[in-house]
Scaffold this motif. Structure first.
Motif, PDB file in Angstrom:
ATOM      1  N   LYS A 139       0.852  -1.191   0.000  1.00  8.73           N
ATOM      2  CA  LYS A 139       0.000   0.000   0.000  1.00  8.73           C
ATOM      3  C   LYS A 139       0.884   1.236   0.000  1.00  8.73           C
ATOM      4  O   LYS A 139       1.570   1.526   0.986  1.00  8.73           O
ATOM      5  CB  LYS A 139      -0.925  -0.010   1.222  1.00  8.73           C
ATOM      6  CG  LYS A 139      -1.858  -1.227   1.237  1.00  8.73           C
ATOM      7  CD  LYS A 139      -2.682  -1.297   2.497  1.00  8.73           C
ATOM      8  CE  LYS A 139      -3.786  -0.280   2.485  1.00  8.73           C
ATOM      9  NZ  LYS A 139      -4.706  -0.454   3.628  1.00  8.73           N
ATOM     10  N   THR A 193      -1.724   7.063   3.225  1.00 11.76           N
ATOM     11  CA  THR A 193      -1.621   5.658   2.860  1.00 11.76           C
ATOM     12  C   THR A 193      -2.773   5.295   1.947  1.00 11.76           C
ATOM     13  O   THR A 193      -3.945   5.495   2.290  1.00 11.76           O
ATOM     14  CB  THR A 193      -1.662   4.767   4.111  1.00 11.76           C
ATOM     15  OG1 THR A 193      -0.571   5.109   4.984  1.00 11.76           O
ATOM     16  CG2 THR A 193      -1.538   3.294   3.728  1.00 11.76           C
ATOM     17  N   PRO A 197      -4.832  -1.604  -2.450  1.00 13.45           N
ATOM     18  CA  PRO A 197      -3.501  -2.207  -2.411  1.00 13.45           C
ATOM     19  C   PRO A 197      -2.962  -2.508  -3.807  1.00 13.45           C
ATOM     20  O   PRO A 197      -3.717  -2.728  -4.756  1.00 13.45           O
ATOM     21  CB  PRO A 197      -3.725  -3.501  -1.631  1.00 13.45           C
ATOM     22  CG  PRO A 197      -5.145  -3.860  -1.921  1.00 13.45           C
ATOM     23  CD  PRO A 197      -5.888  -2.562  -2.058  1.00 13.45           C
ATOM     24  N   LYS A 346      -3.339  -5.656   6.716  1.00 12.36           N
ATOM     25  CA  LYS A 346      -3.045  -4.497   5.865  1.00 12.36           C
ATOM     26  C   LYS A 346      -4.268  -4.004   5.102  1.00 12.36           C
ATOM     27  O   LYS A 346      -4.169  -3.036   4.348  1.00 12.36           O
ATOM     28  CB  LYS A 346      -1.944  -4.861   4.859  1.00 12.36           C
ATOM     29  CG  LYS A 346      -0.651  -5.353   5.491  1.00 12.36           C
ATOM     30  CD  LYS A 346       0.340  -5.773   4.430  1.00 12.36           C
ATOM     31  CE  LYS A 346       1.604  -6.346   5.061  1.00 12.36           C
ATOM     32  NZ  LYS A 346       2.581  -6.798   4.034  1.00 12.36           N
TER      33      LYS A 346
END
Length: 420
Positions: A139, A193, A197, A346
C-alpha cells in the motif's frame, strides 16, 4: 503573507507632515524589490508613481492614509513565491524639502505565497530499501504538503506503477484536508496511505510516479515525484528451523511465510531435538488463521517435517507449546489473527473477506518413526484449558501424520493419519 495570484495586493501607508508649512502637492513613489536570486531576477520588479493634489492642504502634524492596489502579484513574469520588499517615498512639488531622511519608509518584507501549492514531498513506501515480495500486499504511502497561503480539501493524489513499460497500478485517491503553509498544528503536511492495495505479480524492478494536483494549483512544477523499487521472490523450497539456522524459531519461519507469501511448496525442516514454540506472553503458541499470499491450493503445500537425522528417532523433535491461553496451535479463519505479518492486517474491513480464510494445504508429518511430538509447555497455573491443537471455524486441508501428542496426564496419543 499574501497569495501569489492574479489579485491585487493592497498596500496602505500613513504619511505625516512634520514641517512648519502645510503641503498640498507631492508625488508618491512605490517599488517592490527582489533580493533573493532563487526567486528570479534581482532588483526592482515593480514600481509606480502617483501625483497627489490635495484640495484640503495637509497641515503641520496632520496624517494622510494612502492606499494602493495596483500591484497584481500573479502577473509577475519569471518570479516565484517568496519574500519581497516594499518601500514608499514622497517628493514635494511646491516646496523645498528641508529633511529628506524620513521621506522613505523602511523596507517592509512581504511574504508572497501561492494560494494553493501542493507538493509531493516524499515517497515513503515503496522505496529501494523496502522488502517487497511477489503476490504480497503493498500500500503506497506518500508524504505531501501545502506550501500555499490557503487551506484546501479533497486534494487528488495519483499513483502510477509500471513494470517493463506496462502500467500495473493506477489509482487516484483524495486527501481530506491540507491546512495553509505554516499551520501551527502542522496540518499542512500529511502522510497518506493508499486504501487500494498494489499486489505485484512478477519479480523485478518497478517505477512509481506520484502526482498531487488540483485545478487551482499555482505551481505545478513540484507536483510530481518518481522513484524505483524492486520486488523479490516469494518463498519456496526448504526452510530449516534451528538455533544454527536463519530461522531460529518455528514462529519466525511462519511469520516469514505470512510476510513474504509462497510461490510453490515449502518444507519447514525441524533440526533441533527440542523446539520451544510460543511463551506465556503469547495468546497462542502458534497461529494459522488467515490467508497466505500467493498460495495455490492445486499445486502448493506447506509441510512441517523433522530433519533427516532426527527422523530416525521416535519423538526425535519435541515441540513445547506455551501460551497464556493454554492453547497450543490454532487453526482457523480470522480477520484478527495473532500473527503480525498476516496480509489481512493491511486491508480495511470491507476487503478483509478476501484475506481472512485459511487457504493453505498444511501437512505435519513425523515420518514412519513418528518423529514429531507435541507437548504442553509453559501455561498459567490458573488456566484450566490445555489444548495442544485447536481447530476453529474455517480450519481446512490440514493433515497430521505420524505425530505423538502428549497431554498433561502423560498419556501418549499416536495419530497414524488424521485429515481435516
Amino acid at each position: 503573507k499574501y497569495p501569489f495570484a492574479n489579485i491585487p495586493l493592497r498596500m496602505s501607508f500613513l504619511a505625516s507632515n512634520k514641517g512648519k508649512n502645510s503641503i498640498s502637492n507631492f508625488v508618491v513613489r512605490y517599488k517592490v524589490e527582489n533580493k533573493d536570486p532563487s526567486l528570479g531576477k534581482l532588483g526592482v520588479i515593480w514600481s509606480k508613481s502617483d501625483t497627489m493634489r490635495l484640495q484640503t492642504p495637509l497641515e503641520r502634524g496632520g496624517n494622510l492614509a494612502i492606499d494602493i492596489d495596483d500591484f497584481i502579484i500573479g502577473q509577475l513574469s519569471g518570479y516565484i513565491a517568496g519574500t519581497y520588499y516594499v518601500t514608499m517615498d514622497l517628493l514635494l512639488l511646491d516646496a523645498d524639502e528641508e529633511n529628506i531622511s524620513n521621506n522613505s519608509s523602511n523596507l517592509i518584507d512581504v511574504r508572497l505565497e501561492y494560494p494553493y501549492d501542493g507538493i509531493t514531498d516524499l515517497i515513503l513506501f515503496p522505496t529501494p530499501l523496502d522488502n517487497i515480495y511477489k503476490n504480497q500486499i503493498c500500500k503506497p504511502v506518500i508524504r505531501v504538503r501545502n506550501a500555499g497561503a490557503f487551506s484546501v480539501s479533497e486534494v487528488p493524489l495519483r499513483v502510477e506503477i509500471e513494470h517493463n513499460g506496462v502500467v500495473v497500478y493506477d489509482q487516484t485517491e483524495y486527501i481530506n484536508f491540507l491546512a495553509e503553509f505554516g499551520d501551527p498544528l502542522q496540518r499542512d503536511i500529511a502522510d497518506y496511505t493508499f486504501i487500494t492495495p498494489f499486489v505485484p505479480s512478477e519479480e523485478g524492478q518497478y517505477t512509481i510516479k506520484v502526482t498531487i494536483s488540483t485545478e487551482d494549483d499555482s505551481n505545478p512544477s513540484n507536483n510530481v515525484k518518481t522513484g524505483l523499487f524492486s520486488v523479490k521472490g516469494s518463498l519456496k523450497g526448504d526452510m530449516t528451523v534451528g538455533k544454527n539456522y536463519t530461522y531460529k524459531t518455528l514462529e519466525s519461519a511462519i511469520e516469514a511465510i505470512y510476510e513474504r507469501g509462497v510461490d510453490g511448496t515449502v518444507n519447514i525442516v525441524l533440526s533441533d531435538p527440542i523446539i520451544e514454540v510460543g511463551s506465556l506472553d503469547s495468546f497462542y503458541a502458534l497461529d494459522f488463521s488467515s490467508s497466505i499470499s500467493g498460495f495455490d491450493k492445486t499445486t502448493d503445500t506447506i509441510r512441517i517435517v523433522p530433519s533427516k537425522s532426527l527422523s530416525r528417532l521416535q519423538g526425535g523433535v519435541t515441540l513445547r507449546l506455551s501460551s497464556s491461553s493454554g492453547i497450543g496451535i490454532r487453526f482457523s479463519s480470522s480477520i484478527n489473527p495473532f500473527i503480525n505479518s498476516a496480509p489481512v492486517h493491511k486491508i480495511l474491513y470491507a476487503s478483509k473477506r478476501s484475506y481472512y480464510p485459511f487457504n493453505a494445504n498444511l501437512e505435519i508429518d513425523g515420518g514412519p518413526n513418528k518423529s514429531i511430538r507435541f507437548v504442553n509447555g509453559d501455561n498459567p497455573t490458573s488456566q484450566t484449558n490445555n489444548v495442544l491443537l485447536y481447530f476453529g471455524e474455517g480450519a481446512s486441508n490440514i493433515t497430521l501424520r505420524n505425530c505423538i501428542l502428549e497431554g498433561l496426564t502423560n498419556k501418549n496419543t499416536n495419530i497414524p493419519l488424521v485429515l481435516w
